[in-house]
Design a protein around this motif. Structure first.
Motif, PDB file in Angstrom:
ATOM      1  N   THR A   1      -5.042  -3.723   1.301  1.00  0.00           N
ATOM      2  CA  THR A   1      -4.153  -2.866   0.506  1.00  0.00           C
ATOM      3  C   THR A   1      -4.814  -1.573   0.033  1.00  0.00           C
ATOM      4  O   THR A   1      -4.197  -0.497   0.142  1.00  0.00           O
ATOM      5  CB  THR A   1      -3.593  -3.652  -0.691  1.00  0.00           C
TER       6      THR A   1
ATOM      7  N   VAL B   1      -3.321   2.158   0.586  1.00  0.00           N
ATOM      8  CA  VAL B   1      -3.002   3.050  -0.532  1.00  0.00           C
ATOM      9  C   VAL B   1      -3.654   4.410  -0.319  1.00  0.00           C
ATOM     10  O   VAL B   1      -3.012   5.467  -0.458  1.00  0.00           O
ATOM     11  CB  VAL B   1      -3.473   2.436  -1.870  1.00  0.00           C
ATOM     12  N   THR B   2      -4.934   4.408   0.041  1.00  0.00           N
ATOM     13  CA  THR B   2      -5.650   5.661   0.272  1.00  0.00           C
ATOM     14  C   THR B   2      -5.034   6.461   1.405  1.00  0.00           C
ATOM     15  O   THR B   2      -4.867   7.687   1.308  1.00  0.00           O
ATOM     16  CB  THR B   2      -7.127   5.367   0.593  1.00  0.00           C
TER      17      THR B   2
ATOM     18  N   GLY C   1       0.807  -1.212   0.000  1.00  0.00           N
ATOM     19  CA  GLY C   1       0.000   0.000   0.000  1.00  0.00           C
ATOM     20  C   GLY C   1       0.840   1.261   0.000  1.00  0.00           C
ATOM     21  O   GLY C   1       0.538   2.224  -0.727  1.00  0.00           O
TER      22      GLY C   1
ATOM     23  N   LEU D   1       2.473   1.570  -3.513  1.00  0.00           N
ATOM     24  CA  LEU D   1       1.539   1.983  -4.562  1.00  0.00           C
ATOM     25  C   LEU D   1       0.980   3.382  -4.330  1.00  0.00           C
ATOM     26  O   LEU D   1       0.601   4.067  -5.277  1.00  0.00           O
ATOM     27  CB  LEU D   1       0.384   0.981  -4.658  1.00  0.00           C
ATOM     28  N   GLY D   2       0.918   3.814  -3.069  1.00  0.00           N
ATOM     29  CA  GLY D   2       0.336   5.115  -2.763  1.00  0.00           C
ATOM     30  C   GLY D   2       1.320   6.260  -2.771  1.00  0.00           C
ATOM     31  O   GLY D   2       0.907   7.434  -2.757  1.00  0.00           O
TER      32      GLY D   2
ATOM     33  N   ILE E   1      -8.523   3.425  -7.472  1.00  0.00           N
ATOM     34  CA  ILE E   1      -8.480   3.284  -6.015  1.00  0.00           C
ATOM     35  C   ILE E   1      -9.899   3.231  -5.453  1.00  0.00           C
ATOM     36  O   ILE E   1     -10.216   2.410  -4.584  1.00  0.00           O
ATOM     37  CB  ILE E   1      -7.693   4.446  -5.384  1.00  0.00           C
TER      38      ILE E   1
ATOM     39  N   THR F   1      -1.944   6.356   2.434  1.00  0.00           N
ATOM     40  CA  THR F   1      -0.638   6.855   2.000  1.00  0.00           C
ATOM     41  C   THR F   1      -0.801   8.085   1.118  1.00  0.00           C
ATOM     42  O   THR F   1      -0.082   9.085   1.284  1.00  0.00           O
ATOM     43  CB  THR F   1       0.118   5.756   1.239  1.00  0.00           C
TER      44      THR F   1
END
Length: 250
Positions: free
Chosen positions: A132, A136-137, A76, A79-80, A97, A139
């Motif tokens: 994940t 991601v969000t 995460g 990717l973020g 996302i 981050t």
């Protein structure tokens, strides 16, 4: 409010629930087939732990959860990072996302069984998939909330990009990141339990299905108690981590 007082309130809340449970079952107000007495559930927990079966499933679920959670956090953040630091990248991937966050995890069942088969790896993948997108969000949000004035000051003093990231971006984003870690932990645990219920014959999730299928109500509640304890410990550990991190950066 001090940590000791919060813990005291939590213990008091647990005792109140236990007292209500005892009153409902020992007085016969609730059918023991629907809700067994605390003694019956306690005996089932002790029997499962001493016999090794419940202990095995607890270890299996806990190990799978920790593995899923670790991979989800690393994945995460990786990717973020780019969407969080580069607005144009964020605008490009934002719909993806949002789609990943909105899809129910049951959507992945058939795909995972075909790809990975029935068993551990499908459960592992589901736990990672469940946690994940949340990481991601978090981050992306954490990096976007970094004060631009601090970055301009760093650039003014000719700090390199790596130095600005290590000394400005990361410390500023740390509180939001740990909040995301706490939420991702809960999501990973849910993913593992649901995966075990439908994609595996091992773990606490599978035991819930087995106990309910055989109408073994005390064993069913013994598993529920084990899951409640694990969930409580996860909430306590990662809640304390978030509180400590927030205190350090403020």
């Amino acid at each position: 409010m001090s940590r000791t007082r919060v813990l005291a309130y939590q213990v008091a809340g647990g005792l109140i629930v236990l007292v209500i449970w005892a009153l409902l079952t020992y007085t016969g107000l609730v059918d023991p087939f629907v809700l067994p007495t605390p003694t019956a559930v306690g005996d089932a927990v002790v029997s499962g732990l001493t016999g090794g079966e419940l202990a095995h499933h607890i270890a299996r679920t806990t190990g799978t959860f920790l593995a899923c959670f670790t991979v989800a956090v690393v994945l995460g953040v990786a990717l973020g990072a780019a969407p969080g630091l580069v607005p144009s990248v964020h605008r490009s991937v934002e719909p993806l996302i949002g789609l990943a966050l909105s899809l129910p995890i049951v959507t992945y069942f058939a795909f995972l069984i075909v790809l990975l088969g029935y068993g551990f790896w499908s459960v592992f993948a589901l736990g990672v998939v469940a946690a994940t997108p949340t990481m991601v969000t978090s981050t992306v949000t954490a990096f976007q909330e970094v004060d631009g004035a601090l970055l301009r000051v760093g650039a003014l003093y000719c700090a390199s990009r790596s130095a600005r990231f290590a000394r400005i971006v990361l410390p500023s984003a740390l509180a939001t990141l740990t909040g995301g870690v706490r939420i991702a932990a809960g999501r990973a645990l849910i993913g593992v339990i649901v995966g075990e219920m439908f994609l595996s014959s091992d773990g606490l999730g599978a035991q819930i299905v087995t106990a309910s299928g055989f109408f073994d109500i005390p064993a069913y509640y013994a598993v529920v108690v084990a899951l409640a304890v694990i969930s409580y410990l996860v909430a306590i550990v990662f809640g304390a981590l978030e509180t400590r991190t927030t205190a350090l950066v403020t």
